[in-house]
Design a protein around this motif. Structure first.
Motif, PDB file in Angstrom:
ATOM      1  N   GLY A  47       0.814  -0.886  -0.352  1.00 40.17           N
ATOM      2  CA  GLY A  47      -0.022  -0.138  -0.292  1.00 40.17           C
ATOM      3  C   GLY A  47       0.958   1.299  -0.077  1.00 40.17           C
ATOM      4  O   GLY A  47       2.424   1.433   0.250  1.00 40.17           O
ATOM      5  N   PRO A  48      -0.118   2.275  -0.218  1.00 39.55           N
ATOM      6  CA  PRO A  48       0.964   3.500  -0.041  1.00 39.55           C
ATOM      7  C   PRO A  48       1.728   3.719   1.215  1.00 39.55           C
ATOM      8  O   PRO A  48       0.532   3.667   2.434  1.00 39.55           O
ATOM      9  CB  PRO A  48       0.011   4.888  -0.668  1.00 39.55           C
ATOM     10  CG  PRO A  48      -1.568   4.390  -0.328  1.00 39.55           C
ATOM     11  CD  PRO A  48      -1.149   2.936   0.022  1.00 39.55           C
ATOM     12  N   ALA A  49       2.717   4.560   0.957  1.00 42.42           N
ATOM     13  CA  ALA A  49       3.351   5.033   2.338  1.00 42.42           C
ATOM     14  C   ALA A  49       3.930   4.705   3.132  1.00 42.42           C
ATOM     15  O   ALA A  49       3.709   4.732   5.021  1.00 42.42           O
ATOM     16  CB  ALA A  49       2.462   6.534   2.836  1.00 42.42           C
ATOM     17  N   THR A  50       3.598   3.226   3.050  1.00 37.55           N
ATOM     18  CA  THR A  50       4.383   1.695   3.494  1.00 37.55           C
ATOM     19  C   THR A  50       6.020   2.619   5.165  1.00 37.55           C
ATOM     20  O   THR A  50       5.577   1.724   5.901  1.00 37.55           O
ATOM     21  CB  THR A  50       4.033   1.000   3.430  1.00 37.55           C
ATOM     22  OG1 THR A  50       4.789   1.120   2.629  1.00 37.55           O
ATOM     23  CG2 THR A  50       3.267   0.235   3.097  1.00 37.55           C
ATOM     24  N   ASP A  51       5.976   3.126   4.407  1.00 36.66           N
ATOM     25  CA  ASP A  51       8.003   3.616   4.674  1.00 36.66           C
ATOM     26  C   ASP A  51       7.717   4.455   5.843  1.00 36.66           C
ATOM     27  O   ASP A  51       8.303   4.609   6.982  1.00 36.66           O
ATOM     28  CB  ASP A  51       8.817   4.598   4.119  1.00 36.66           C
ATOM     29  CG  ASP A  51       7.591   5.843   3.765  1.00 36.66           C
ATOM     30  OD1 ASP A  51       6.828   5.570   2.607  1.00 36.66           O
ATOM     31  OD2 ASP A  51       8.501   7.012   3.449  1.00 36.66           O
ATOM     32  N   LEU A  52       6.114   5.271   6.107  1.00 35.10           N
ATOM     33  CA  LEU A  52       5.810   5.735   7.710  1.00 35.10           C
ATOM     34  C   LEU A  52       5.477   4.926   8.548  1.00 35.10           C
ATOM     35  O   LEU A  52       5.738   5.221   9.660  1.00 35.10           O
ATOM     36  CB  LEU A  52       4.764   6.700   6.766  1.00 35.10           C
ATOM     37  CG  LEU A  52       4.723   7.761   6.503  1.00 35.10           C
ATOM     38  CD1 LEU A  52       3.576   8.996   6.067  1.00 35.10           C
ATOM     39  CD2 LEU A  52       5.954   8.611   6.481  1.00 35.10           C
ATOM     40  N   LEU A  53       5.242   3.261   7.993  1.00 36.19           N
ATOM     41  CA  LEU A  53       4.926   2.410   8.649  1.00 36.19           C
ATOM     42  C   LEU A  53       5.860   1.657   9.740  1.00 36.19           C
ATOM     43  O   LEU A  53       6.017   1.221  11.046  1.00 36.19           O
ATOM     44  CB  LEU A  53       3.997   1.574   8.361  1.00 36.19           C
ATOM     45  CG  LEU A  53       2.738   2.318   8.038  1.00 36.19           C
ATOM     46  CD1 LEU A  53       1.354   1.467   7.215  1.00 36.19           C
ATOM     47  CD2 LEU A  53       1.834   3.033   9.141  1.00 36.19           C
ATOM     48  N   GLU A  80       9.513  -8.238  -6.646  1.00 38.70           N
ATOM     49  CA  GLU A  80       9.220  -7.135  -7.968  1.00 38.70           C
ATOM     50  C   GLU A  80      10.386  -5.973  -7.310  1.00 38.70           C
ATOM     51  O   GLU A  80       9.278  -5.433  -6.102  1.00 38.70           O
ATOM     52  CB  GLU A  80       8.595  -7.312  -8.631  1.00 38.70           C
ATOM     53  CG  GLU A  80       7.955  -7.873  -9.489  1.00 38.70           C
ATOM     54  CD  GLU A  80       9.183  -7.747 -10.877  1.00 38.70           C
ATOM     55  OE1 GLU A  80       9.524  -6.778 -10.952  1.00 38.70           O
ATOM     56  OE2 GLU A  80       9.119  -9.230 -11.295  1.00 38.70           O
ATOM     57  N   PRO A  81      11.638  -5.720  -6.655  1.00 42.78           N
ATOM     58  CA  PRO A  81      11.876  -4.273  -6.375  1.00 42.78           C
ATOM     59  C   PRO A  81      11.602  -3.161  -6.105  1.00 42.78           C
ATOM     60  O   PRO A  81      11.361  -3.039  -4.987  1.00 42.78           O
ATOM     61  CB  PRO A  81      13.878  -4.841  -5.943  1.00 42.78           C
ATOM     62  CG  PRO A  81      13.898  -5.835  -7.231  1.00 42.78           C
ATOM     63  CD  PRO A  81      12.901  -6.643  -7.972  1.00 42.78           C
ATOM     64  N   GLU A  82      10.788  -2.895  -7.423  1.00 41.97           N
ATOM     65  CA  GLU A  82      10.357  -1.926  -8.311  1.00 41.97           C
ATOM     66  C   GLU A  82       9.267  -1.581  -7.211  1.00 41.97           C
ATOM     67  O   GLU A  82       8.693  -0.264  -6.624  1.00 41.97           O
ATOM     68  CB  GLU A  82      10.522  -1.504  -9.647  1.00 41.97           C
ATOM     69  CG  GLU A  82      11.598  -1.564 -10.127  1.00 41.97           C
ATOM     70  CD  GLU A  82      11.146  -1.379 -11.342  1.00 41.97           C
ATOM     71  OE1 GLU A  82      10.451  -0.750 -12.136  1.00 41.97           O
ATOM     72  OE2 GLU A  82      12.672  -1.028 -12.145  1.00 41.97           O
ATOM     73  N   SER A  83       8.456  -2.567  -7.795  1.00 43.01           N
ATOM     74  CA  SER A  83       6.920  -1.980  -6.822  1.00 43.01           C
ATOM     75  C   SER A  83       6.732  -2.681  -5.735  1.00 43.01           C
ATOM     76  O   SER A  83       5.761  -2.759  -4.678  1.00 43.01           O
ATOM     77  CB  SER A  83       6.090  -2.896  -7.717  1.00 43.01           C
ATOM     78  OG  SER A  83       6.427  -4.211  -7.426  1.00 43.01           O
ATOM     79  N   GLY A  84       7.708  -3.407  -5.440  1.00 49.17           N
ATOM     80  CA  GLY A  84       7.666  -4.408  -3.503  1.00 49.17           C
ATOM     81  C   GLY A  84       6.936  -5.603  -4.175  1.00 49.17           C
ATOM     82  O   GLY A  84       6.521  -6.062  -2.449  1.00 49.17           O
ATOM     83  N   SER A 263      -3.678   6.305   4.639  1.00 51.52           N
ATOM     84  CA  SER A 263      -4.014   4.715   4.120  1.00 51.52           C
ATOM     85  C   SER A 263      -5.352   5.349   3.242  1.00 51.52           C
ATOM     86  O   SER A 263      -6.573   6.331   3.739  1.00 51.52           O
ATOM     87  CB  SER A 263      -4.687   3.593   5.452  1.00 51.52           C
ATOM     88  OG  SER A 263      -4.935   2.616   4.423  1.00 51.52           O
ATOM     89  N   SER A 264      -5.411   4.299   2.175  1.00 47.58           N
ATOM     90  CA  SER A 264      -6.589   3.758   1.639  1.00 47.58           C
ATOM     91  C   SER A 264      -7.204   3.617   1.210  1.00 47.58           C
ATOM     92  O   SER A 264      -8.918   3.297   0.153  1.00 47.58           O
ATOM     93  CB  SER A 264      -5.524   4.504   0.294  1.00 47.58           C
ATOM     94  OG  SER A 264      -4.748   3.192  -0.886  1.00 47.58           O
ATOM     95  N   ILE A 265      -7.291   2.411   2.265  1.00 47.67           N
ATOM     96  CA  ILE A 265      -7.475   1.403   2.506  1.00 47.67           C
ATOM     97  C   ILE A 265      -9.126   1.323   2.973  1.00 47.67           C
ATOM     98  O   ILE A 265      -8.805   2.490   3.907  1.00 47.67           O
ATOM     99  CB  ILE A 265      -6.942  -0.306   2.733  1.00 47.67           C
ATOM    100  CG1 ILE A 265      -6.075  -0.804   2.680  1.00 47.67           C
ATOM    101  CG2 ILE A 265      -7.843  -1.149   4.094  1.00 47.67           C
ATOM    102  CD1 ILE A 265      -5.049  -1.342   2.632  1.00 47.67           C
TER     103      ILE A 265
END
Length: 299
Positions: A47-53, A80-84, A263-265
């Motif tokens: 998901g987005p911004a998971t680095d903040l977690l 896949e390293p680019e997308s994770g 989160s967008s979930i």
């Protein structure tokens, strides 16, 4: 080319026969069942911004492979390293729930799975909920995010827990650290453990306390889990486990508050934060809080 199509091509077979089925689970990522070339796989798209977690995808990858080597986690098929995006073998079994874990004998099965994980290869990084909570507070402050009322007022008690646990530290072991019921899968013979985003070497009593807290175990089942894992449920071990239950809520309260903002979930993360903080603040105010500290210090 999106991550799912790329993973499908990686597996070979006729692309027109690729079947993707969303899985309605997970609070951080998007998950899918991928059927291609007569085989089934599990796909996780971050998901987005998971680095903040504080999720480190390289650490997660290494630890997922280590858990598979220990025989408790699914094997990594592709990354896949680019997308994770992570492609895993499909575990055919029942995704567990708190209700399922209320069945007789489940604490012993949990302990068996945890002992297998904890005896496996060391994980890449360390995990410490006290340091993670500090990191989350910095994220909260930098982004001016709201957190439940009274949170900072209880930080001195968090420091007391850390000091009590440090009096007789236990050797760290490879831990999952985020054992929601749904992170266990029962194949009918054993429990598998999935989703290693927050994995790291840690005190095993955090693993036990986190599990007991997430599954809503009462005092009797907490003792049963402790005894099944350690061979006995001494007052000191139970105290450590119950203090770690509080710390589980202290840390994941902030996680949920951050998720509520980024989160967008479609999930009530703020309600989740308030629920966990309500539980933690109640524990801080109970008459037995000082007794737990004393038992842990006594060792």
């Amino acid at each position: 080319m999106d991550a799912l199509t790329l993973l499908g091509k990686t597996l070979g077979g006729d692309p027109s026969q690729l079947r993707v089925t969303p899985i309605a689970a997970g609070l951080t990522n998007k998950n899918y069942r991928l059927d291609v070339a007569g085989k089934t796989f599990f796909v996780r798209i971050p998901g987005p911004a998971t680095d903040l977690l504080a999720i480190d995808r390289a650490n997660e990858l290494d630890n997922t492979r280590a858990a598979a080597e220990a025989g408790v986690g699914p094997k990594v098929v592709h990354y896949e390293p680019e997308s994770g995006a992570l492609l895993l073998e499909w575990i055919d079994g029942r995704t567990m729930s708190s209700a399922a874990f209320a069945e007789p004998g489940t604490p012993a099965r949990i302990a068996e799975a945890l002992r297998r994980l904890h005896a496996g290869p060391r994980f890449r990084d360390e995990f410490n909920m006290f340091r993670l909570a500090e990191y989350y507070l910095r994220v909260v402050d930098e982004r001016s995010l709201r957190i439940p009322d009274g949170y900072r007022d209880e930080l001195p008690k968090v420091a007391l827990i850390e000091a009590a646990l440090a009096a007789h530290p236990l050797a760290t072991v490879p831990c999952h650290n985020d054992l929601l019921a749904e992170n266990y899968i029962d194949d009918g013979r054993k429990l598998w453990i999935v989703d290693y985003e927050y994995s790291g070497n840690n005190d095993p009593t955090f693993e036990l306390g986190n599990t007991a807290q997430e599954l809503g175990f009462d005092a009797a089942r907490q003792e049963e889990l402790c005894a099944a894992y350690f061979g006995e449920a001494t007052p000191a071990l139970l105290a450590r486990m119950r203090l770690q239950m509080i710390m589980s809520d202290v840390g994941w309260t902030l996680w949920a508050a951050i998720q509520a903002a980024v989160s967008s979930i479609d999930y009530d993360f703020w309600g989740w934060a308030e629920e966990r903080w309500g539980r933690a603040s109640t524990a801080f105010g109970r008459d037995d809080f000082d007794d737990l500290l004393a038992e842990a210090v006594a060792g």
